[in-house]
Design a protein around this motif. Structure first.
Motif: not given
Length: 461
Positions: A57-58, A61-62, A65-67, A70, A83
């Motif tokens: 997930a991290a 996000k990096q 991808f928007a929170s 996820i 995702v």
């Protein structure tokens, strides 16, 4: 010599062109993801799947991808990860499947620590390197790469990484039900399918898994009044169960002849070193299910397991004391049931073949059957184009696996599901998935890195 000339030489020699340089930014990042997730022991009972899901997930996000896109879904000690790569609504979404959990691996049994990622003799070793963290790493790297490149799909692309495929598939069931509401056109499963090449690297075929068998466990119990072991009875629960199992051992369920099995046999017959007469044998069996010569030809190959329902005894329990006649004897019979056959019909046949009218039968799991997914010509053509540079003219063929994957739960909900792993095996190569010293060729990992980005672009542009 320039890179383009090296690639041309490799192509002319029959070897695939490399999909990504391991020293490129994409190659290094993909390897780091692969190494990191293999070294997380996501075995049932260790509670480590959430750690892997948070790590992935991290990474997403990096990459941008928007929170809100996820989502981690909890299910006891394990989790699932969803995702979403947002696209337009021009077409229905596509699902991308993989599983984060792995089967147990004991350090004392392995030559190397199973949860230390090791590169040695041209291979990556470690539990999950093949099943299924190869697929997880490849899909993750593809989504990250496309996101950073600014790719804008014409449909939503949805990753569904489950957390207990190797056990009870609780996350699979929950995620399949949740994602079915988004009405995907189909699902692509990284946990099955893939290419075959000969020992030199020349491509032979690309298999697309379109069906799988129903997994069912039958418990059969034989009872007896028992007594003192110094006064044996003429009947004995253990002996009676042994007779029943011997009868079942001798039984072969009929070979199924349909469009899918014909295609599988034709493809197998066209492979180098194939046993002669496979196509003719299937045609003979279609005319006469008791043609022993034809059946022996089909059964002599690994393909034979995929053409019929198979059942085998896997566990035994009997007796209650060393000096007493057994009052009960129980066996587990594990069956892999061909699509279209019911669990009840298989149980009925086992009871009939077993020949003991007093035996007690029951189903001990919750079998789920699913019909084969239709051959999607557009998808098959896109797969061929995705591997064209490495393997020109490679035939893309449907098949059924004798095992089971997450895909059955999506198929059961009416979502066509196709197993299309990025990996290629060479010759008689064995990855030892579920076994000792699981491994994947290092060059296969890097060769495969362009596959998912190409395929996604073809399907979502």
């Amino acid at each position: 010599m320039g890179k383009w000339l090296l690639a041309l030489v490799a192509l002319l020699a029959g070897a695939p062109a490399v999909g990504a340089d391991r020293n490129s930014p994409e190659g290094r990042e993909a390897l780091e993801i692969y190494r990191s997730i293999v070294e997380i022991p996501t075995v049932n009972g260790r509670g480590q799947v959430p750690k892997m899901a948070k790590y992935l997930a991290a990474k997403f996000k990096q990459a941008g991808f928007a929170s809100r896109d996820i989502e981690i879904l909890s299910a006891g000690e394990t989790v699932g990860l969803i995702v979403t790569y947002r696209g337009s609504a021009a077409k229905a979404p596509i699902l991308f499947l993989g599983h984060m959990d792995v089967v147990e691996a004991k350090r004392e049994d392995w030559e190397r620590d199973p949860f230390t990622f090791v590169e040695e003799n041209g291979y990556f070793f470690g539990r999950g390197t093949s099943d299924n963290k190869f697929g997880i790493a490849q899909l993750t790297a593809a989504f990250i790469q496309l996101k950073r490149q600014g790719f804008k799909p014409n449909r939503d692309l949805i990753i569904a990484f489950t957390g207990d495929e190797e056990t009870d598939m609780a996350t699979t069931k929950a995620m399949a039900a949740k994602l079915a509401a988004r009405r995907p056109e189909f699902a692509l499963n990284s946990d099955s399918g893939g290419g075959r090449a000969d020992a030199s690297g020349k491509g032979l075929s690309f298999g697309v898994q379109v069906a799988e068998k129903t997994y069912a466990n039958f418990e059969v119990t034989v009872r007896n009044p028992g007594g003192h072991s110094a006064r044996p009875r003429p009947d004995n629960a253990i002996y009676d169960l042994a007779d029943l199992l011997r009868n079942i051992r001798s039984h072969r369920f009929p070979v199924v002849v349909n469009d899918l099995t014909r295609t599988m046999v034709e493809n197998a017959a066209g492979q180098p070193g194939a046993r002669p007469g496979l196509v003719e044998a299937l045609a003979a069996v279609e005319k006469n299910q008791n043609d022993e010569q034809a059946l022996s030809i089909l059964s002599a190959t690994s393909l034979g397991y995929s053409l019929r329902t198979t059942c085998v005894a896997t566990k035994l329990e009997g007796g209650h004391a060393e000096n007493a006649l057994p009052q009960t004897a129980t066996a587990n019979i594990n069956c892999r049931i061909f699509p279209g056959a019911s669990v009840a019909s298989v149980q009925q046949k086992l009871a009939e073949v077993g020949g003991n009218p007093n035996a007690e039968w029951k189903v001990t799991n919750e079998p789920m059957g699913s019909d084969a997914s239709p051959v999607n010509k557009e998808l098959f053509a896109a797969i061929g184009r995705a591997v064209e540079e490495r393997y020109p003219g490679l035939p893309v063929v449907p098949y059924m696996t004798p095992g089971a994957t997450d895909g059955k739960h999506f198929r059961a909900l009416g979502i066509p599901t196709y197993g299309i792993s990025a990996g290629f095996s060479r010759g008689d190569e064995n990855t030892f998935a579920h076994g000792l010293n699981e491994r994947v060729r290092a060059d296969s990992f890097f060769e495969s890195l362009d596959y998912w980005p190409k395929l996604i672009t073809l399907l979502a542009s």
